[in-house]
Motif scaffolding. Structure first.
Motif, PDB file in Angstrom:
ATOM      1  N   ALA A 151       0.866  -1.188   0.000  1.00  9.06           N
ATOM      2  CA  ALA A 151       0.000   0.000   0.000  1.00  9.06           C
ATOM      3  C   ALA A 151       0.892   1.224   0.000  1.00  9.06           C
ATOM      4  O   ALA A 151       2.063   1.167   0.413  1.00  9.06           O
ATOM      5  N   PRO A 152       0.400   2.343  -0.475  1.00 14.49           N
ATOM      6  CA  PRO A 152       1.210   3.571  -0.435  1.00 14.49           C
ATOM      7  C   PRO A 152       1.665   3.887   0.987  1.00 14.49           C
ATOM      8  O   PRO A 152       0.926   3.694   1.962  1.00 14.49           O
ATOM      9  N   GLN A 153       2.894   4.353   1.101  1.00 14.26           N
ATOM     10  CA  GLN A 153       3.461   4.630   2.404  1.00 14.26           C
ATOM     11  C   GLN A 153       3.020   5.977   2.973  1.00 14.26           C
ATOM     12  O   GLN A 153       3.329   6.288   4.123  1.00 14.26           O
ATOM     13  N   ARG A 154       2.311   6.759   2.196  1.00 19.38           N
ATOM     14  CA  ARG A 154       1.831   8.055   2.652  1.00 19.38           C
ATOM     15  C   ARG A 154       0.470   8.329   2.041  1.00 19.38           C
ATOM     16  O   ARG A 154       0.111   7.749   1.022  1.00 19.38           O
ATOM     17  N   VAL A 171       3.108   2.761  -8.818  1.00 17.92           N
ATOM     18  CA  VAL A 171       3.257   3.897  -9.741  1.00 17.92           C
ATOM     19  C   VAL A 171       3.733   5.156  -9.034  1.00 17.92           C
ATOM     20  O   VAL A 171       4.334   6.042  -9.654  1.00 17.92           O
ATOM     21  N   THR A 172       3.470   5.270  -7.707  1.00 20.74           N
ATOM     22  CA  THR A 172       3.918   6.471  -6.993  1.00 20.74           C
ATOM     23  C   THR A 172       5.288   6.304  -6.376  1.00 20.74           C
ATOM     24  O   THR A 172       5.899   7.281  -5.946  1.00 20.74           O
ATOM     25  N   SER A 173       5.802   5.059  -6.344  1.00 25.72           N
ATOM     26  CA  SER A 173       7.143   4.846  -5.774  1.00 25.72           C
ATOM     27  C   SER A 173       8.227   5.022  -6.820  1.00 25.72           C
ATOM     28  O   SER A 173       9.413   4.944  -6.517  1.00 25.72           O
ATOM     29  N   GLY A 174       7.829   5.171  -8.093  1.00 24.14           N
ATOM     30  CA  GLY A 174       8.836   5.354  -9.140  1.00 24.14           C
ATOM     31  C   GLY A 174       9.206   4.085  -9.853  1.00 24.14           C
ATOM     32  O   GLY A 174      10.088   4.087 -10.719  1.00 24.14           O
TER      33      GLY A 174
END
Length: 857
Positions: free
Chosen positions: A588-591, A710-713
């Motif tokens: 899951a997204p970390q933020r 996709v948001t971690s790069g």
């Protein structure tokens, strides 16, 4: 052929003998001429008679009264010379050179003397002295002529004797040849006699044997002539029909054996070849028919018929009573029907019970997942982990039973989609790694031979088979290693072999044949510890058969095992979309993220927003593509969720505007949301700069993991340069796993797993509100679609909107039907009016099933 040659040679010899005999007869005839023609006597007499003529002339000088004697002697000599000059036997002498001159002088003398002989006596007497003087010279010529003629005759006689001798030799040779020919002919005739005798014996033996076979045959044999009159009737036929041979022979076979009420039908049907006087065609040689006995008892019979071509053609019928066979067939059919009914009942029971079990399981697992949103003690977390682990194991068992029931029902089909072999095996190892660590094993994979990657096939079932094999290898190995090898079996890379190799306890050879049977487990210490239902390998075998592949195993006790699968796959150069399965514990997204959701469907907007806001993320809504472009230009979001089919502006066009502009979100990851996308559409998503693709209906774990990636790069979105077309960013396609269900009365309409997950995550009051909107929207849109023309431009967008609304509620059958219509429209085809009209009935069935399911819940 040899006999003909010998007879021809014999006839030739006989002809030669006849010809030579004729020659002999002619020679004999030549030698049988009268004595007056005897050459030697005639020549001797000529000399004597001329001397007597001279003596007569001398006497006439002294006694003129002797003139008559002179004339008589002259006539005799003259006659002799004329005979020798014109006779047939003197022909050879006249051609002799030595005798020709004297003879001519003698004849000249005679011709000159004839007038004197025929004249008056005074003139003859006056010339008599002169004639006597001339006769002295003629006497020498007559003697010379006689001697020369005798010499010529001797030569002719010798020649004739030599000819007779040669002729006799020829006759002897011909007679010898005739004798030899007669001998050879006699030998040939003897051989022919022996051969004919052997053939006669063989024919007699064959006749006896055939008669014995016919009489002892258990099948009735009836032979008829061309018009159908019985000529032979064996013992079995007598026993079958009740007629004796004497009674049957001479009667019409059809009137004797075929019931009168069916005779006409059979004469134009199975027995038509009899009326047409021809040989039955191959398909007419074997048939079943109802016959009758003497007492008019009817029975089913199997007949084999053929025609023997000869001067008088015959039809041969082999007849077998199949009453017992028919009765046994009926019993087997009845038993099969009962077994099939029982099997269907069992399959339906398994399907229904599995779905009934899965519904509360989904509720339990969903509730456990929601419990993790609350603060738990360490003890409570451990207990929750064990509960979730047990629940997942039970859910896997239920899914195995469903797969088994679906395969046996014949409703499972292999999928064809591009995937990456390397990514599939990487994910496989990652998924199984925790189990490998539990037993202290090393787990890895490698290529054997030339490496590859892209392929087209059923990646989901291939992964399930490999995961089962790897899981078994890990459970039966302690502190060892498990390796997965992959190799192309042909140069064209159309067949791939996967091998799972371990160094565990191994399997006895006698057990290798039964490990792929259902509910089969081996009795070993590891097996008892590992447990299991024994369904995994049976399902794997079925999956490989479904994909056109093979599965097998090799093993030695104590040495480890090697399980292999060979599956045909279509190679591709590059894989733009590689399916991935959700992990047991998705990231899951970390933020907290700031998300722009561009979605025109109200129900889908609500579901996705609830999922994200429940995880602490902020969600901004845009109801169409143009609104999404405007919002993305004014504020920078962390990620954009972009629906594809929308009014005003579709998602592909909106993504192109965002990537090609200079707004705040030009480089922000864009995730495509679509009910289904064709391969060419995914390629278009990539070209306009979309980062990933999620298929509807959306599940929260998969959505969260995709957002994290996709948001971690991990999958960067590359913004295009100013004035240049959007760059082709790598597209991460995440295919939502679809749980296939067998055809049960209601569950085939609904996806129970998805519906259960929805009910477990959304409060019931909210569910009721969404359902109210869903029912109203679907009643209106489905009724419109059922009456829409196939070429209506609004057909595709409306079908897409309805399909998207069906997803969250698990209305799977209707969603797929709408998806097929949307795909047809996208590809330029037109659905049929019947297909559109069927949507109304399918919606009513789906709504009734959904209402019953919600009422039961």
């Amino acid at each position: 052929m040899q006999t003909g040659g010998a007879a021809s040679a014999l006839l030739l010899c006989v002809g030669l003998v006849v010809w030579l005999g004729w020659l002999v007869l002619r020679e004999i005839d030549d030698f049988s001429v009268a004595n007056s023609d005897n050459l030697q006597w005639s020549l001797a007499q000529a000399d004597v008679e001329f001397l007597q003529f001279r003596l007569a002339m001398k006497d006439a000088q002294d006694n003129p009264a002797a003139m008559e004697d002179v004339r008589r002697r002259f006539d005799i000599f003259y006659s002799r010379m004329v005979t020798m000059s014109s006779g047939r036997v003197f022909h050879a002498l006249r051609e002799s050179v030595q005798s020709s001159a004297p003879r001519m002088r003698v004849l000249d003398f005679l011709e000159k003397t004839v007038p004197l002989i025929d004249g008056p006596d005074q003139e003859f007497l006056a010339e008599l002295p002169s004639l006597l003087q001339q006769s002295e010279q003629v006497t020498a010529d007559v003697r010379s002529f006689s001697l020369a003629a005798l010499a010529a005759f001797a030569e002719v006689s010798d020649s004739r004797r030599e000819g007779i001798t040669e002729l006799m030799i020829y006759i002897a040779a011909v007679l010898l040849a005739l004798f030899i020919g007669l001998t050879l002919l006699a030998y040939a005739m003897f051989r022919l006699f022996r051969l004919a005798q052997k053939r006669a014996d063989a024919l007699q033996f064959a006749s006896t044997r055939m008669k014995t076979i016919v009489q002892t045959s258990p099948n009735a044999i009836v032979v008829t002539d061309e018009v159908g009159v019985v000529r032979e009737f064996n013992t079995a036929a007598e026993a079958l029909f009740g007629f004796t041979r004497a009674e049957a022979v001479g009667r019409l076979a059809l009137e004797l054996m075929v019931p009168a009420e069916t005779l006409g039908r059979h004469q134009f049907g199975a027995l038509a070849f009899l009326d047409e006087h021809r040989r039955p065609r191959p398909e007419e040689q074997h048939f079943e028919i109802t016959l009758q006995t003497r007492d008019l008892h009817l029975f089913p019979a199997e007949i084999s018929a053929d025609r023997a071509e000869a001067d008088n053609p015959l039809y041969v019928f082999y007849i077998r009573d199949i009453s017992n066979w028919k009765e046994a067939e009926e019993q087997l059919t009845e038993a099969r029907d009962r077994a099939l009914a029982g099997e269907r009942t069992k399959s339906e029971f398994l399907a229904v019970m599995s779905h009934e079990m899965r519904t509360p399981l989904n509720g339990l697992l969903g509730a456990m997942q929601l419990m993790r949103d609350h603060s738990l003690t360490e003890r409570q977390g451990d207990l929750l982990d064990r509960m979730q682990s047990s629940g997942r194991l039970l859910l896997e068992l239920v899914n195995d039973v469903l797969d088994l029931a679906k395969f046996e029902a014949g409703k499972m089909k292999a999928e064809e989609a591009p995937f990456s072999i390397n990514r599939l095996l990487d994910g496989l190892v990652e998924t199984a790694q925790p189990l490998a660590q539990t037993y202290g094993n090393e787990l890895n994979w490698r290529w054997s031979g030339p490496e590859g990657d892209g392929a087209i096939g059923d990646a989901r079932r291939l992964r399930q088979v490999l995961l089962n094999l790897v899981g078994n290898a890990l459970k039966f190995t302690r502190d060892g290693s498990v390796e997965v090898e992959v190799e192309y079996l042909d140069a064209a890379r159309t067949e791939v072999e996967f091998r799972v190799i371990d160094n565990g306890i191994g399997i006895a050879e006698k057990d290798l044949a039964r490990i792929f049977q259902d509910f089969e487990t081996l009795d070993s210490s590891y097996a008892r510890e590992a447990g299991g239902t024994g369904l995994g390998l049976g399902i794997a075998r079925r999956f490989m058969r479904l994909m056109g592949g093979e599965i097998g195993a090799e093993s030695e006790p104590g040495e480890g095992s090697l399980f292999w699968i060979r599956v045909p796959l279509t190679p591709v150069e590059a894989v733009a979309a590689a399916p991935e399965e959700p992990r047991d514990h998705p990231d899951a997204p970390q933020r907290p993220l700031d998300v722009l959701l561009v979605e025109d469907n109200e129900i889908n907007r609500f579901i996705v927003r609830e999922m994200l806001e429940g995880e602490g993320h902020k969600v901004t809504i845009a109801e169409n593509g143009q609104a999404g472009v405007d919002a993305a230009a004014l504020h920078r979001y962390d990620v954009i969720l972009m629906d594809i089919s929308m009014p005003v502006m579709d998602g592909t066009t909106a993504s192109g505007h965002i990537r090609g502009g200079t707004g705040a979100c030009a480089a922000v990851p864009i995730i495509a949301l679509t009910a289904h996308a064709l391969p060419e559409e995914r390629e278009r998503f990539r070209k306009v700069g979309m980062t990933a693709c999620l298929t509807k209906p959306i599940e929260r774990p998969l959505l969260l993991r995709t957002l994290a990636e996709v948001t971690s790069g991990d999958v960067p979105a590359l913004p295009p340069e100013p004035g240049v077309a959007p760059a082709a960013a790598p597209l991460l396609t995440v295919v939502q796993p679809q749980q296939e269900v067998p055809a049960a009365p209601e569950t085939e309409l609904l996806d129970e797993e998805r519906l259960g997950a929805f009910l477990s995550e959304v409060p019931r009051p909210t569910v009721d509100k969404l359902l109210e909107r869903f029912y109203a929207e679907m009643d209106r849109n489905i009724a419109a679609l059922a009456e829409t023309a196939p070429d209506d431009p609004d057909l595709g967008p409306v079908a897409h909107q309805c399909a998207g609304s069906c997803g969250p509620f698990g209305v799977e059958a209707l969603r797929r039907a709408l998806g097929r219509i949307e795909t047809q429209v996208k590809r330029g085809d037109q659905p049929s009016r019947a297909e559109l009209a069927a949507l109304a009935d399918l919606w009513q069935q789906s709504r009734s099933a959904l209402e019953s399911r919600l009422e039961a819940a």
